[in-house]
Design an enzyme around this catalytic site. Structure first.
Site, PDB file in Angstrom:
ATOM      1  N   TYR A 135       0.821  -1.210   0.000  1.00  0.00           N
ATOM      2  CA  TYR A 135       0.000   0.000   0.000  1.00  0.00           C
ATOM      3  C   TYR A 135       0.856   1.263   0.000  1.00  0.00           C
ATOM      4  O   TYR A 135       0.377   2.347  -0.302  1.00  0.00           O
ATOM      5  CB  TYR A 135      -0.950   0.027   1.205  1.00  0.00           C
ATOM      6  CG  TYR A 135      -2.061  -1.005   1.135  1.00  0.00           C
ATOM      7  CD1 TYR A 135      -2.230  -1.795   0.003  1.00  0.00           C
ATOM      8  CD2 TYR A 135      -2.946  -1.182   2.191  1.00  0.00           C
ATOM      9  CE1 TYR A 135      -3.232  -2.744  -0.059  1.00  0.00           C
ATOM     10  CE2 TYR A 135      -3.958  -2.125   2.123  1.00  0.00           C
ATOM     11  CZ  TYR A 135      -4.094  -2.907   1.005  1.00  0.00           C
ATOM     12  OH  TYR A 135      -5.089  -3.844   0.930  1.00  0.00           O
ATOM     13  N   LYS A 185       3.312 -15.345   1.555  1.00  0.00           N
ATOM     14  CA  LYS A 185       3.210 -16.038   0.263  1.00  0.00           C
ATOM     15  C   LYS A 185       4.641 -16.373  -0.170  1.00  0.00           C
ATOM     16  O   LYS A 185       5.092 -16.024  -1.271  1.00  0.00           O
ATOM     17  CB  LYS A 185       2.486 -15.111  -0.737  1.00  0.00           C
ATOM     18  CG  LYS A 185       2.102 -15.747  -2.033  1.00  0.00           C
ATOM     19  CD  LYS A 185       0.985 -16.780  -1.935  1.00  0.00           C
ATOM     20  CE  LYS A 185       0.718 -17.424  -3.276  1.00  0.00           C
ATOM     21  NZ  LYS A 185      -0.123 -18.628  -3.177  1.00  0.00           N
ATOM     22  N   ASP A 217      -3.184 -18.032   0.785  1.00  0.00           N
ATOM     23  CA  ASP A 217      -4.358 -18.663   0.146  1.00  0.00           C
ATOM     24  C   ASP A 217      -4.898 -19.782   1.025  1.00  0.00           C
ATOM     25  O   ASP A 217      -6.114 -19.940   1.201  1.00  0.00           O
ATOM     26  CB  ASP A 217      -4.016 -19.170  -1.269  1.00  0.00           C
ATOM     27  CG  ASP A 217      -2.672 -19.872  -1.351  1.00  0.00           C
ATOM     28  OD1 ASP A 217      -1.877 -19.775  -0.397  1.00  0.00           O
ATOM     29  OD2 ASP A 217      -2.404 -20.524  -2.376  1.00  0.00           O
ATOM     30  N   ASP A 241      -5.401  -6.949   5.523  1.00  0.00           N
ATOM     31  CA  ASP A 241      -6.619  -6.216   5.178  1.00  0.00           C
ATOM     32  C   ASP A 241      -7.731  -7.216   4.858  1.00  0.00           C
ATOM     33  O   ASP A 241      -8.851  -7.133   5.359  1.00  0.00           O
ATOM     34  CB  ASP A 241      -6.308  -5.330   3.947  1.00  0.00           C
ATOM     35  CG  ASP A 241      -7.393  -4.308   3.673  1.00  0.00           C
ATOM     36  OD1 ASP A 241      -8.405  -4.295   4.392  1.00  0.00           O
ATOM     37  OD2 ASP A 241      -7.225  -3.525   2.716  1.00  0.00           O
ATOM     38  N   ASP A 245     -10.881  -8.806   7.674  1.00  0.00           N
ATOM     39  CA  ASP A 245     -12.302  -8.671   7.326  1.00  0.00           C
ATOM     40  C   ASP A 245     -12.974 -10.040   7.244  1.00  0.00           C
ATOM     41  O   ASP A 245     -14.104 -10.209   7.675  1.00  0.00           O
ATOM     42  CB  ASP A 245     -12.465  -7.951   5.977  1.00  0.00           C
ATOM     43  CG  ASP A 245     -12.720  -6.464   6.162  1.00  0.00           C
ATOM     44  OD1 ASP A 245     -12.502  -5.955   7.286  1.00  0.00           O
ATOM     45  OD2 ASP A 245     -13.119  -5.801   5.194  1.00  0.00           O
TER      46      ASP A 245
END
Ligand code: NAD
Length: 350
Positions: A135, A185, A217, A241, A245
């Site tokens: 980000y 990852k 994943d 992020d 959620d």
């Protein structure tokens, strides 16, 4: 900082909880109120006035209701209420976001998962790196290359960024079930391989915490398949992020979930994860429990008052066991109450 919409209503209940905890355990909490978001725009022209930043920096901890609402949706984007939120996080250098997603057994019918999965319980804390990663990484941008539009961002993590977020996560795990899963990852991304290496090194200082690693994943899948396997998850900005959620939504009760954002030496910021709920603002319908549970987090992480934090959490659970429900968590057999009544019941149970 009560903020906008339901902010003042939920904050009023939160402040009463803090007072009663102070009386019960012999502490005095001195509180100052400051403007943020839409109300700050209305009164001062900006969503984060300098006085607010100063008041926050002079405090030991900061409690926030919520910001935003339709009234400010059409104003100049550079002074939108949400800018206040991003601004204060930046001013306080809050690099760690802690979001517990716990399912209270009393609310298990609201959970989106199968009953046999819910039976095992959900009590996950996602620790998300908040100020680095893709980000913020440079270079970034959009351009036209060989007549074709393209966009690019860069995922960067420096050693000091990984070390400090890992420490926060190990410390959080120490206060819970002492299990930490680092999500990355590393099978594809170089930045993840460095992340994994550094988290593993930090683990040497926390021999009492069990560390595991998981690809993102798989973590996304495991969270819905069997969330009970997780205690604390630590991960970067982008993965965090999404996973925070995901973890929150499976519990099915947005009005119940608190959060904390922590920096190195500045005061921590505590807030419910929900927004300002303009659709129910001013009607005494808001669920104050996410705010009240944010105060429990504040006592635990900023003041090291574990017993006091647990007292609040037990009082919330007892209130739910008594069948009291605001509209957002209403179920068959529950007693519908408003924000004030829910707050009063928690005070009584404390
Ligand atoms: P929201 O979380 O405010 O509301 C979503 C739904 O959940 C609404 O139906 C609302 O009534 C309900 N809800 C939320 N909190 C509740 C509570 N405590 N008790 C009972 N019901 C509750 O999200 P939204 O509608 O997408 O956003 C509304 C405004 O809030 C927007 O301006 C948005 O930008 C802002 N927002 C602020 C924050 C923040 O301050 N941290 C976070 C998200 C959204």
């Amino acid at each position: 900082m009560p903020g906008d919409g339901i902010g003042p209503e939920i904050m009023a209940q939160g402040k009463k909880v803090l007072e009663v905890i102070g009386k019960k355990f012999g502490h005095q909490f001195d509180t100052t109120e400051a403007l943020i978001g839409g109300v700050a725009i209305d009164e001062t022209g900006v969503p984060l006035p300098d006085e607010t930043v100063k008041a926050c920096k002079e405090s030991d901890a900061v409690l926030l209701g919520a910001v935003g609402g339709p009234k400010w949706d059409t104003i100049d984007p550079s002074i939108r209420p949400e800018k206040g939120l991003l601004g204060i996080r930046k001013e306080l250098s809050l690099f760690a976001n802690l979001r517990p997603a716990a399912l209270f057994p009393q609310l298990k019918d609201a959970c989106f998962l199968r009953p046999d999965i819910v039976e095992k319980g959900i009590d996950v804390m996602v620790v998300r790196e908040l100020t680095g990663g893709i980000y913020f990484g440079e270079p970034r941008g959009t351009k036209t290359e060989n007549g074709e539009r393209m966009g690019y961002n860069t995922m960067i993590y420096y050693e000091h960024e990984v070390k400090r977020i890992a420490k926060v996560a190990f410390e959080a795990a120490r206060k819970r079930d002492k299990r930490l899963c680092s999500v990355d990852k590393a099978n594809v991304l170089d930045v993840s391989r460095v992340w994994r290496e550094i988290v593993t090194e930090v683990a040497a200082d926390y021999p009492d915490v069990e560390l595991s690693h998981m690809y993102v994943d798989n973590a996304a899948m495991q969270l819905v398949r069997d969330p009970s396997q997780f205690d604390v998850i630590v991960t970067g900005n982008l993965f965090g992020d999404i996973l925070s959620d995901e973890a929150a939504v499976i519990t099915g009760s947005i009005g119940m979930l608190p959060s904390a954002s922590l920096g190195e030496s500045n005061p921590g910021l505590y807030e419910p994860i929900h927004g300002s709920a303009p659709d129910i603002a001013g009607q005494d319908k808001a669920n104050p429990l996410a705010t009240i549970l944010s105060i429990a987090m504040m006592l635990r992480y900023s003041f090291n008052l574990t017993e006091e934090a647990e007292c609040i959490e037990v009082a919330v659970e007892k209130t739910l066991s008594q069948g009291l429900r605001t509209g957002d968590i209403m179920d068959e057999g529950g007693t519908l109450v408003g924000c004030t009544e829910m707050g009063a019941a928690v005070l009584q149970n404390i």
